[in-house]
Design an enzyme around this catalytic site. Structure first.
Site, PDB file in Angstrom:
ATOM      1  N   SER A 169       0.937  -1.453  -0.070  1.00 51.33           N
ATOM      2  CA  SER A 169      -0.444  -0.361   0.216  1.00 51.33           C
ATOM      3  C   SER A 169       0.917   1.323  -0.598  1.00 51.33           C
ATOM      4  CB  SER A 169      -0.736  -0.227   1.120  1.00 51.33           C
ATOM      5  OG  SER A 169       0.107   0.354   2.344  1.00 51.33           O
ATOM      6  N   GLY A 170       1.727   0.838   0.932  1.00 52.80           N
ATOM      7  CA  GLY A 170       3.069   1.911   0.851  1.00 52.80           C
ATOM      8  C   GLY A 170       3.000   2.960   1.882  1.00 52.80           C
ATOM      9  N   GLY A 171       2.043   1.797   3.037  1.00 48.24           N
ATOM     10  CA  GLY A 171       2.047   2.168   4.228  1.00 48.24           C
ATOM     11  C   GLY A 171       2.999   1.334   4.989  1.00 48.24           C
ATOM     12  N   ALA A 172       3.016   1.196   6.177  1.00 49.42           N
ATOM     13  CA  ALA A 172       4.713   0.883   6.851  1.00 49.42           C
ATOM     14  C   ALA A 172       4.827  -0.396   6.682  1.00 49.42           C
ATOM     15  CB  ALA A 172       4.871   1.686   7.920  1.00 49.42           C
ATOM     16  N   ASP A 173       3.585  -0.592   7.239  1.00 52.38           N
ATOM     17  CA  ASP A 173       3.860  -2.959   7.269  1.00 52.38           C
ATOM     18  C   ASP A 173       4.775  -2.857   5.747  1.00 52.38           C
ATOM     19  OD1 ASP A 173       3.090  -2.146   9.569  1.00 52.38           O
ATOM     20  OD2 ASP A 173       1.659  -2.892   9.312  1.00 52.38           O
ATOM     21  N   SER A 174       3.437  -2.500   4.918  1.00 49.36           N
ATOM     22  CA  SER A 174       3.441  -3.195   3.196  1.00 49.36           C
ATOM     23  C   SER A 174       4.463  -3.412   2.816  1.00 49.36           C
ATOM     24  CB  SER A 174       2.195  -2.927   2.742  1.00 49.36           C
ATOM     25  OG  SER A 174       2.240  -2.347   2.696  1.00 49.36           O
ATOM     26  N   HIS A 218     -28.939 -60.777  21.620  1.00 48.26           N
ATOM     27  CA  HIS A 218     -30.382 -59.079  20.622  1.00 48.26           C
ATOM     28  C   HIS A 218     -30.933 -59.968  19.691  1.00 48.26           C
ATOM     29  CE1 HIS A 218     -28.753 -55.147  22.622  1.00 48.26           C
ATOM     30  NE2 HIS A 218     -29.059 -56.214  23.595  1.00 48.26           N
ATOM     31  N   GLU A 248     -31.005 -58.466  16.713  1.00 48.66           N
ATOM     32  CA  GLU A 248     -30.175 -59.143  15.225  1.00 48.66           C
ATOM     33  C   GLU A 248     -28.923 -59.757  15.606  1.00 48.66           C
ATOM     34  OE1 GLU A 248     -30.772 -56.071  17.521  1.00 48.66           O
ATOM     35  OE2 GLU A 248     -30.595 -54.288  16.674  1.00 48.66           O
ATOM     36  N   CYS A 283     -28.358 -51.157  18.821  1.00 50.73           N
ATOM     37  CA  CYS A 283     -27.173 -50.790  19.598  1.00 50.73           C
ATOM     38  C   CYS A 283     -25.551 -50.766  18.893  1.00 50.73           C
ATOM     39  CB  CYS A 283     -27.639 -51.274  20.520  1.00 50.73           C
ATOM     40  SG  CYS A 283     -26.686 -52.892  20.333  1.00 50.73           S
TER      41      CYS A 283
HETATM   42  N1  LIG Z   1      -4.166  -0.204  -1.788  1.00 51.22           N
HETATM   43  C1  LIG Z   1      -2.881  -1.123  -1.660  1.00 51.22           C
HETATM   44  N2  LIG Z   1      -2.829  -1.787  -2.714  1.00 51.22           N
HETATM   45  C2  LIG Z   1      -1.628  -2.611  -2.338  1.00 51.22           C
HETATM   46  N3  LIG Z   1      -2.178  -3.722  -1.255  1.00 51.22           N
HETATM   47  C3  LIG Z   1      -2.903  -3.102  -0.129  1.00 51.22           C
HETATM   48  C4  LIG Z   1      -3.439  -1.586  -0.557  1.00 51.22           C
HETATM   49  N4  LIG Z   1      -4.013  -0.959   0.829  1.00 51.22           N
HETATM   50  C5  LIG Z   1      -3.633  -2.438   1.776  1.00 51.22           C
HETATM   51  N5  LIG Z   1      -3.139  -3.559   0.940  1.00 51.22           N
HETATM   52  C6  LIG Z   1      -2.581  -4.535   1.798  1.00 51.22           C
HETATM   53  O1  LIG Z   1      -2.729  -5.476   2.386  1.00 51.22           O
HETATM   54  C7  LIG Z   1      -2.837  -5.393   3.721  1.00 51.22           C
HETATM   55  C8  LIG Z   1      -3.573  -4.143   5.420  1.00 51.22           C
HETATM   56  O2  LIG Z   1      -3.507  -3.429   4.508  1.00 51.22           O
HETATM   57  P1  LIG Z   1      -4.410  -2.267   5.137  1.00 51.22           P
HETATM   58  O3  LIG Z   1      -4.694  -1.138   4.923  1.00 51.22           O
HETATM   59  O4  LIG Z   1      -4.100  -2.824   7.161  1.00 51.22           O
HETATM   60  O5  LIG Z   1      -2.491  -1.810   5.721  1.00 51.22           O
HETATM   61  P2  LIG Z   1      -2.774  -0.074   5.731  1.00 51.22           P
HETATM   62  O6  LIG Z   1      -2.778   0.767   6.736  1.00 51.22           O
HETATM   63  O7  LIG Z   1      -2.411   0.486   4.078  1.00 51.22           O
HETATM   64  O8  LIG Z   1      -0.176  -0.190   5.420  1.00 51.22           O
HETATM   65  P3  LIG Z   1       0.120  -1.161   6.039  1.00 51.22           P
HETATM   66  O9  LIG Z   1      -0.106  -2.263   6.277  1.00 51.22           O
HETATM   67  O10 LIG Z   1       1.144  -1.269   5.111  1.00 51.22           O
HETATM   68  O11 LIG Z   1       0.649  -0.458   6.826  1.00 51.22           O
HETATM   69  C9  LIG Z   1      -1.943  -4.125   3.744  1.00 51.22           C
HETATM   70  O12 LIG Z   1      -0.294  -4.406   4.823  1.00 51.22           O
HETATM   71  C10 LIG Z   1      -1.528  -4.407   2.504  1.00 51.22           C
HETATM   72  O13 LIG Z   1      -0.630  -6.020   2.245  1.00 51.22           O
END
Ligand SMILES: Nc1ncnc2c1ncn2[C@@H]1O[C@H](COP(=O)(O)OP(=O)(O)OP(=O)(O)O)[C@@H](O)[C@H]1O
EC number: 6.3.4.19
Length: 525
Positions: free
Chosen positions: A24-29, A427, A429, A457
């Site tokens: 997504s571009g977020g920290a986890d992914s 029985h 049977e 049974c």
């Molecule tokens: N727009 C997107 N494009 C691709 N993958 C996505 C997108 N949004 C979410 N995901 C996937 O789904 C997972 C969970 O989504 P969620 O919305 O909880 O995460 P997020 O807050 O968008 O970002 P992240 O989990 O990366 O910090 C993400 O870790 C990512 O792998």
């Protein structure tokens, strides 16, 4: 670095070496993408632009630049989620999820990739399971670690660990501003509820995530038990956990939306024995009757026996009547008394002579007293077993009789003789099976049916299985010792031999004989 973050990297080493990773571009992914590269994987990234915020294109740009920098191929996709949600009548979050996962599946297919990874963490898992419990989902198992091609390798990894990893790498990421809006339930849980819970329960996330993982394992076992429920089982005698799943399956198979409260109401109706109608979300009609939920009228039985040529097979008509032991009654009144839902009555098959009904295709079927030669399968053979049971009663034995039928011929007839011999293995049977083996000159009775007035049974069913009896036909249910569902259903297990089972043949007569006998004993007669 590698050693410091072994807890993040180790779960990735066992995965497909060329996965599609959803970024997504977020920290986890972003952390997951970097960790995959560090763990020696060769991923393809995929990003989906939901176009829900003005700046959403910038996330796509960030992911594009990151992938170019890391030398990772990227699949980009997007849709106007709000418009699709409106057009289809879906919720916004639901539409975003459906479109995103649809895109990920297509992207993986286009690249010939088997595994799709998302970066869901332990906190996502904790929030999800809590949300399911609070919303009253019928099954709170959180986010599954695997579903089809989808895999979530970081469900036990904390979000903090992913962020520390990014800091250690000096890797920037995007912050989604909508994640800070507590108007969304998930954000509210994340921002306001979970932090408060952690002040009293520091390990709340781990505890909830563990609960979800174990609940999923429990679910697999209970699903296997539910699969094993045989076609002849009575749902009312199943344990509540299995019954609940049987009900849920009927609803799911018909695409009826429901939650735990709906399920509870349906189950209560099933237990009460009273027919009740429900309207579930989406205006879906469900009727609970005979201990089961029905979405539409069930397929009613047609006669599977020869009947006189002057009888007609048809559905009901005004003026239909049936002669029952208590006198002649209007068929419509009888169907009302049997609590058959109004909408189904026209679907029931019956055999009639003019307006005089002889047979009604319910389970068990209803016969008029003057039905004459039309009979259910096993009627006559059960008649012989009932005669044996009556003889047993006259001799002071519990009235149970059995016959063995081979290729249409009755080759053995026996009754219970336990008291006479002071031996509980006498029985009906077992007596009948011994006789049949003598007549045929072999203990193997594959071509035979054992017809007995009471559900066998475990001892007798075991003997029938040992003898490889092809079919067991019984009359009344045996709630004290029944091995075909009365107490437990032995045929659920995989035995060497398979036996076909038919129950409830002349059940009322067989049951009445037993009731009379025991009533006599109680009154000292
Ligand atoms: N727009 C997107 N494009 C691709 N993958 C996505 C997108 N949004 C979410 N995901 C996937 O789904 C997972 C969970 O989504 P969620 O919305 O909880 O995460 P997020 O807050 O968008 O970002 P992240 O989990 O990366 O910090 C993400 O870790 C990512 O792998």
């Amino acid at each position: 670095m590698n050693e410091d973050f072994a807890d993040l990297l180790d779960p990735l080493r066992a995965l497909n070496p060329r996965p599609l990773v959803a970024v997504s571009g977020g920290a986890d992914s972003v952390a997951l993408l970097r960790a995959l590269l560090e763990a020696g994987s060769d991923p393809v990234a995929a990003h989906f632009d939901h176009r829900l915020r003005p700046g959403s294109g910038e996330d796509a740009g960030f992911v594009r630049d990151l992938c170019a920098q890391l030398g990772v191929p990227l699949e980009l996709g997007g849709a106007d989620v709000r418009r699709v949600a409106q057009a289809k009548g879906w919720g916004l979050e639901d539409a975003a999820r459906r479109l995103r996962y649809g895109f990920l599946a297509r992207a993986a297919r286009a690249r010939g990739i088997q595994g799709i990874l998302t970066a869901h963490t332990r906190e996502d898992q904790a929030e999800t399971v809590l949300m399911q419990l609070l919303r009253g989902t019928h099954k709170a198992v959180g986010i599954p670690p695997r579903r089809g091609a989808l895999q979530r390798p970081w469900l036990t990894v904390s979000r903090d660990r992913a962020r520390s990893y990014l800091s250690a790498l000096g890797q920037p990421h995007r912050e989604d501003p909508s994640n800070a809006d507590p108007a969304f339930t998930r954000n509210w849980l994340r921002l306001e509820v979970m932090p408060r819970l952690r002040t009293r329960f520091p390990a709340a996330d781990a505890a909830l995530a563990r609960y979800a993982a174990w609940a999923l394992e429990d679910e697999a076992l209970l699903a296997a038990l539910t699969d094993a429920v045989s076609a002849h089982a009575e749902w009312s005698s199943e344990p509540p956990a299995v019954r609940r799943r049987l009900f849920a399956r009927v609803l799911r198979a018909a695409g009826v939306p429901f939650d735990a409260a709906h399920l509870q109401a349906l189950l209560a109706a099933g237990e009460s024995g009273v027919t009740r109608h429900f309207t579930l979300p989406g205006d879906r009609e469900v009727t609970v009757t005979r201990g089961r939920p029905w979405i539409a009228a069930p397929e009613f039985a047609r006669p599977d026996f020869d009947y006189p040529a002057h009888w007609t097979l048809r559905h009901r008509r005004p003026g239909d009547r049936i002669r029952l032991p208590g006198g002649t009654r209007k068929l419509s009144d009888v169907l009302t008394d049997l609590k058959l839902p109004r909408g189904w009555r026209d679907a029931v098959w019956l055999l009639a002579e003019g307006a005089q009904v002889h047979w009604v295709g319910l389970t068990p079927p209803l016969w008029s007293v003057d039905a004459g030669s039309g009979r259910t399968p096993w009627w006559d053979e059960m008649g012989l077993a009932l005669d044996e049971a009556r003889l047993a009663a006259q001799a002071g034995e519990v009235p149970i009789g059995a016959v063995v039928v081979c290729d249409g011929q009755v080759i053995a007839r026996a009754r219970n003789r336990s008291r006479e011999h002071g031996d509980m293995t006498r029985h009906a049977e077992l007596e009948a099976l011994r006789q049949a083996a003598t007549v045929l000159g072999t203990p193997y009775l594959n071509r035979c049916a054992l017809v007995v007035t009471l559900e066998p049974c475990p001892m007798c069913l075991g003997a029938a299985l040992e003898a490889r009896v092809g079919q067991v036909v019984y009359g009344a249910r045996n709630l004290k010792m029944g091995a075909l569902g009365g107490v437990m259903d032995l045929t659920r297990a995989h035995w060497g031999a398979r036996t076909e089972v038919t129950g409830a043949v002349r059940a009322r007569e067989a049951g009445a004989l037993l009731e009379e006998f025991f009533a006599g004993l109680r009154s000292g007669g």
